[in-house]
Design a protein around this motif. Sequence first.
Motif, PDB file in Angstrom:
ATOM      1  N   CYS A   1     -10.342   2.961   0.611  1.00 38.85           N
ATOM      2  CA  CYS A   1      -8.901   3.109   0.395  1.00 38.85           C
ATOM      3  C   CYS A   1      -8.635   3.746  -0.971  1.00 38.85           C
ATOM      4  CB  CYS A   1      -8.217   1.740   0.478  1.00 38.85           C
ATOM      5  SG  CYS A   1      -6.458   1.783   0.082  1.00 38.85           S
ATOM      6  N   PRO A   2      -7.963   4.905  -1.004  1.00 33.17           N
ATOM      7  CA  PRO A   2      -7.716   5.575  -2.277  1.00 33.17           C
ATOM      8  C   PRO A   2      -6.731   4.822  -3.180  1.00 33.17           C
ATOM      9  CG  PRO A   2      -6.660   6.757  -0.484  1.00 33.17           C
ATOM     10  CD  PRO A   2      -7.481   5.672   0.137  1.00 33.17           C
ATOM     11  N   ALA A   3      -5.956   3.922  -2.608  1.00 32.00           N
ATOM     12  CA  ALA A   3      -4.960   3.180  -3.389  1.00 32.00           C
ATOM     13  C   ALA A   3      -5.449   1.796  -3.818  1.00 32.00           C
ATOM     14  CB  ALA A   3      -3.682   3.047  -2.575  1.00 32.00           C
TER      15      ALA A   3
ATOM     16  N   ASP B   1      -1.254  -3.840  -9.108  1.00 27.12           N
ATOM     17  CA  ASP B   1       0.126  -4.237  -8.831  1.00 27.12           C
ATOM     18  C   ASP B   1       0.183  -5.727  -8.495  1.00 27.12           C
ATOM     19  OD1 ASP B   1       2.913  -3.791  -8.474  1.00 27.12           O
ATOM     20  OD2 ASP B   1       2.632  -3.502  -6.315  1.00 27.12           O
TER      21      ASP B   1
ATOM     22  N   ASP C   1      -7.213   0.519  -6.345  1.00 27.27           N
ATOM     23  CA  ASP C   1      -6.950   0.105  -7.729  1.00 27.27           C
ATOM     24  C   ASP C   1      -5.463  -0.154  -7.952  1.00 27.27           C
ATOM     25  OD1 ASP C   1      -9.629   0.256  -8.333  1.00 27.27           O
ATOM     26  OD2 ASP C   1      -9.492   2.252  -9.259  1.00 27.27           O
ATOM     27  N   PHE C   2      -4.622   0.711  -7.409  1.00 27.80           N
ATOM     28  CA  PHE C   2      -3.174   0.549  -7.553  1.00 27.80           C
ATOM     29  C   PHE C   2      -2.717  -0.768  -6.939  1.00 27.80           C
ATOM     30  CE2 PHE C   2       0.991   0.793  -5.582  1.00 27.80           C
ATOM     31  CZ  PHE C   2       1.798   1.057  -6.682  1.00 27.80           C
ATOM     32  N   ILE C   3      -3.185  -1.063  -5.734  1.00 28.07           N
ATOM     33  CA  ILE C   3      -2.773  -2.277  -5.022  1.00 28.07           C
ATOM     34  C   ILE C   3      -3.213  -3.526  -5.789  1.00 28.07           C
ATOM     35  CG2 ILE C   3      -3.108  -3.633  -2.913  1.00 28.07           C
ATOM     36  CD1 ILE C   3      -3.433  -0.877  -1.448  1.00 28.07           C
TER      37      ILE C   3
ATOM     38  N   ASP D   1       0.896  -1.149   0.000  1.00 25.79           N
ATOM     39  CA  ASP D   1       0.000   0.000   0.000  1.00 25.79           C
ATOM     40  C   ASP D   1       0.936   1.201   0.000  1.00 25.79           C
ATOM     41  OD1 ASP D   1      -1.454   2.262   0.941  1.00 25.79           O
ATOM     42  OD2 ASP D   1      -2.923   0.947   1.897  1.00 25.79           O
ATOM     43  N   PRO D   2       0.799   2.147  -0.941  1.00 29.28           N
ATOM     44  CA  PRO D   2       1.737   3.270  -1.003  1.00 29.28           C
ATOM     45  C   PRO D   2       1.767   4.125   0.264  1.00 29.28           C
ATOM     46  CG  PRO D   2       0.098   3.403  -2.787  1.00 29.28           C
ATOM     47  CD  PRO D   2      -0.213   2.186  -1.989  1.00 29.28           C
ATOM     48  N   GLU D   3       0.745   4.017   1.092  1.00 26.18           N
ATOM     49  CA  GLU D   3       0.696   4.821   2.312  1.00 26.18           C
ATOM     50  C   GLU D   3       1.249   4.090   3.534  1.00 26.18           C
ATOM     51  OE1 GLU D   3      -3.406   5.927   2.568  1.00 26.18           O
ATOM     52  OE2 GLU D   3      -3.250   7.331   0.903  1.00 26.18           O
TER      53      GLU D   3
ATOM     54  N   LEU E   1      -8.898  -4.560   2.184  1.00 23.53           N
ATOM     55  CA  LEU E   1      -8.143  -3.323   2.258  1.00 23.53           C
ATOM     56  C   LEU E   1      -8.188  -2.831   3.697  1.00 23.53           C
ATOM     57  CD1 LEU E   1      -9.822  -1.767  -0.893  1.00 23.53           C
ATOM     58  CD2 LEU E   1      -7.517  -2.748  -0.798  1.00 23.53           C
TER      59      LEU E   1
END
Length: 106
Positions: free
Chosen positions: A57-59, A66, A61-63, A22-24, A52
């Motif tokens: 969670c704003p990330a 990835d 889609d990214f998670i 998770d980028p955060e 999540l």
Amino acid sequence: MTPEEKIALEEKVVEMLRTVFDPEIPVDIYSLGLVYKIDIDDDANLHIDMTLTAPNCPAADFIVDDARIKLESIKGIKSVDIRIVFEPEWTKDMMSEEAKLDLGFL
């Protein structure tokens, strides 16, 4: 697929999930306890149930993207299906001891 082949693939899946962050949060999704189920069927199709840290969670889609890209790169896996679930609700108690230590919860 033999049971040994399935176990070897599951180990590769876990290894790959440990590279998804998770980028955060500076801890991988597997150690965070976000992965609830890893299932590889006899045709080498991978099914993952994960959650999540928060439903909004704003990330997200990214998670998921990835994880999917990395899991699809595993030799022997035919397809990857990642399902986001919210039952049971994630809590920090689901994190590994190492993750809790890294985030200052211990």
